[in-house]
Write a protein that holds these residues in place. Structure first.
Motif, PDB file in Angstrom:
ATOM      1  N   VAL A   1       0.848  -1.187   0.000  1.00 36.91           N
ATOM      2  CA  VAL A   1       0.000   0.000   0.000  1.00 36.91           C
ATOM      3  C   VAL A   1       0.886   1.239   0.000  1.00 36.91           C
ATOM      4  O   VAL A   1       1.799   1.352   0.814  1.00 36.91           O
ATOM      5  N   HIS A   2       0.635   2.160  -0.916  1.00 42.13           N
ATOM      6  CA  HIS A   2       1.427   3.387  -0.972  1.00 42.13           C
ATOM      7  C   HIS A   2       1.074   4.288   0.208  1.00 42.13           C
ATOM      8  O   HIS A   2      -0.093   4.485   0.534  1.00 42.13           O
TER       9      HIS A   2
ATOM     10  N   ASN B   1      -2.963   5.083  11.719  1.00 43.26           N
ATOM     11  CA  ASN B   1      -4.282   4.519  12.010  1.00 43.26           C
ATOM     12  C   ASN B   1      -4.253   3.996  13.440  1.00 43.26           C
ATOM     13  O   ASN B   1      -3.180   3.756  14.017  1.00 43.26           O
ATOM     14  N   TRP B   2      -5.418   3.785  14.012  1.00 45.19           N
ATOM     15  CA  TRP B   2      -5.480   3.416  15.424  1.00 45.19           C
ATOM     16  C   TRP B   2      -5.094   1.970  15.679  1.00 45.19           C
ATOM     17  O   TRP B   2      -4.701   1.616  16.785  1.00 45.19           O
ATOM     18  N   PHE B   3      -5.193   1.136  14.668  1.00 44.95           N
ATOM     19  CA  PHE B   3      -4.698  -0.236  14.843  1.00 44.95           C
ATOM     20  C   PHE B   3      -3.200  -0.209  15.095  1.00 44.95           C
ATOM     21  O   PHE B   3      -2.694  -0.875  16.011  1.00 44.95           O
ATOM     22  N   ALA B   4      -2.476   0.574  14.292  1.00 43.31           N
ATOM     23  CA  ALA B   4      -1.028   0.695  14.475  1.00 43.31           C
ATOM     24  C   ALA B   4      -0.708   1.329  15.825  1.00 43.31           C
ATOM     25  O   ALA B   4       0.224   0.907  16.520  1.00 43.31           O
ATOM     26  N   GLY B   5      -1.476   2.344  16.218  1.00 43.31           N
ATOM     27  CA  GLY B   5      -1.239   3.002  17.496  1.00 43.31           C
ATOM     28  C   GLY B   5      -1.424   2.054  18.674  1.00 43.31           C
ATOM     29  O   GLY B   5      -0.606   2.034  19.600  1.00 43.31           O
ATOM     30  N   LEU B   6      -2.500   1.264  18.630  1.00 43.88           N
ATOM     31  CA  LEU B   6      -2.746   0.311  19.716  1.00 43.88           C
ATOM     32  C   LEU B   6      -1.722  -0.819  19.709  1.00 43.88           C
ATOM     33  O   LEU B   6      -1.346  -1.341  20.766  1.00 43.88           O
ATOM     34  N   PHE B   7      -1.254  -1.189  18.518  1.00 44.45           N
ATOM     35  CA  PHE B   7      -0.211  -2.200  18.404  1.00 44.45           C
ATOM     36  C   PHE B   7       1.069  -1.698  19.074  1.00 44.45           C
ATOM     37  O   PHE B   7       1.761  -2.432  19.781  1.00 44.45           O
ATOM     38  N   LEU B   8       1.390  -0.430  18.853  1.00 45.03           N
ATOM     39  CA  LEU B   8       2.556   0.164  19.504  1.00 45.03           C
ATOM     40  C   LEU B   8       2.375   0.169  21.021  1.00 45.03           C
ATOM     41  O   LEU B   8       3.321  -0.128  21.772  1.00 45.03           O
ATOM     42  N   ALA B   9       1.179   0.507  21.493  1.00 39.61           N
ATOM     43  CA  ALA B   9       0.913   0.507  22.931  1.00 39.61           C
ATOM     44  C   ALA B   9       1.126  -0.883  23.521  1.00 39.61           C
ATOM     45  O   ALA B   9       1.727  -1.038  24.601  1.00 39.61           O
TER      46      ALA B   9
ATOM     47  N   THR C   1      -1.028  -0.695   5.981  1.00 35.26           N
ATOM     48  CA  THR C   1      -2.174  -1.505   5.565  1.00 35.26           C
ATOM     49  C   THR C   1      -3.330  -1.488   6.552  1.00 35.26           C
ATOM     50  O   THR C   1      -4.444  -1.857   6.192  1.00 35.26           O
ATOM     51  N   GLY C   2      -3.051  -1.120   7.794  1.00 36.59           N
ATOM     52  CA  GLY C   2      -4.097  -1.149   8.811  1.00 36.59           C
ATOM     53  C   GLY C   2      -4.366  -2.527   9.361  1.00 36.59           C
ATOM     54  O   GLY C   2      -5.357  -2.733  10.078  1.00 36.59           O
TER      55      GLY C   2
END
Length: 310
Positions: A43-44, A117-125, A166-167
């Motif tokens: 994904v670009h 995106n919030w999926f990435a943010g929560l993954f980081l958390a 990619t989310g």
């Protein structure tokens, strides 16, 4: 844990001391693997979004380092390798490290969620929590499997980078995770072979302390052999290619040979030559991981050139 127990006021902390709290060398690996995960995703991503994503992932990695140094200050004081760190050396108070770690954790998670995106943010958390709590506060002090299970924290960054683009999660991102996850034990156990006394003094149940160097050598060989097919398996995915395949074949052959040589050595021989083979294996393990992810970037660049020509 007292906030001031390690701070004797011998000199005022400088900017470099606070940078050191973030474990910049570890952060550089986090940044690089996260960047590769983002760059090879199908994904670009706008360059500004990509830059912001990597920046906040880096801050999250630094936050984990600061929290680790805060909690491990008692261990760091008695280990020769870590006694010069800002807290045990008396340059930064434990409370300052804790405050910095918590602040950067919150900033990095919220800003990554807003930037990507919030999926990435929560993954980081989750990754920060896993490293600071599951590994640092629990596994590191209670089990010789500390680096095996806890190594997952260092293996998540490429998945986070992929998620920024990619989310979500895919086979490719899981295999990048698996590559780092299986690489971590032989990498750190090689270090533990020539740093055993440090871990023994600190009471850290590394495999060398609980099972001895002979068992550790066998574990290094087994994990290195198991690592090879996982590393090569990435070549068969959408992000693999001829550069990665060639590099992985060479790197894994050399890595397995190095592990075999370590396994065959006895302690008398190793101690007599200053653990030269073990130190060489440890240094090569760093190049091993870096070159695998560099090869993924090279194949991504070749695919990009091919698409432009087509």
């Amino acid at each position: 844990m007292s906030d001031l127990s390690a701070y004797d006021g011998t000199r005022e902390a400088g900017f470099g001391d606070y940078v050191a709290l973030l474990k910049p060398r570890v952060m550089s690996l986090v940044v690089f693997t996260a960047f590769v995960g983002l760059a090879v995703a199908p994904v670009h991503v706008h360059p500004l979004v990509a830059f912001a994503s990597i920046l906040f992932i880096a801050l999250g990695g630094g936050a984990s380092g600061a929290l680790n140094m805060w909690y491990d200050a008692d261990i760091d004081r008695v280990m020769r390798r870590t006694a010069g760190r800002p807290i045990p050396a008396g340059r930064v108070a434990e409370g300052e490290a804790l405050g910095l770690g918590l602040a950067l954790s919150g900033i990095s998670v919220v800003m990554l969620g807003l930037a990507a995106n919030w999926f990435a943010g929560l993954f980081l958390a989750f990754t920060i929590f896993f490293y600071a709590v599951v590994y640092t506060m629990w596994l590191k002090r209670v089990t010789p499997q500390n680096i095996v299970i806890g190594g997952a924290a260092g293996a998540f960054p490429p998945m986070i980078g992929w998620a920024c683009a990619t989310g979500g999660i895919s086979v490719e991102s899981v295999l990048m995770f698996a590559l780092i996850f299986m690489w971590t034990p032989p990498h750190f156990w090689a270090l533990a072979l020539f740093m055993k006394e440090d871990y023994h003094r600190a009471g850290v149940p590394m495999l060398t302390v609980t099972h001895g160097r002979r068992a550790t050598r066998a574990h290094i060989l087994v994990y290195t052999i198991l690592l090879a097919p996982i590393a090569l398996g990435l070549a068969a995915t959408s992000i693999g290619g001829p550069v990665y395949l060639a590099a992985s074949l060479v790197l894994n052959a050399r890595f397995v040979i190095g592990a075999w040589r370590i396994w065959r050595r006895d302690e008398t021989q190793a101690e007599a030559d200053g653990y030269k083979a073990e130190k060489a294996f440890f240094r090569f393990s760093l190049a091993y991981l870096f070159l695998h992810f560099t090869a993924l970037l090279a194949d991504a660049a070749l695919r990009g050139i091919g698409m432009e020509i087509w």
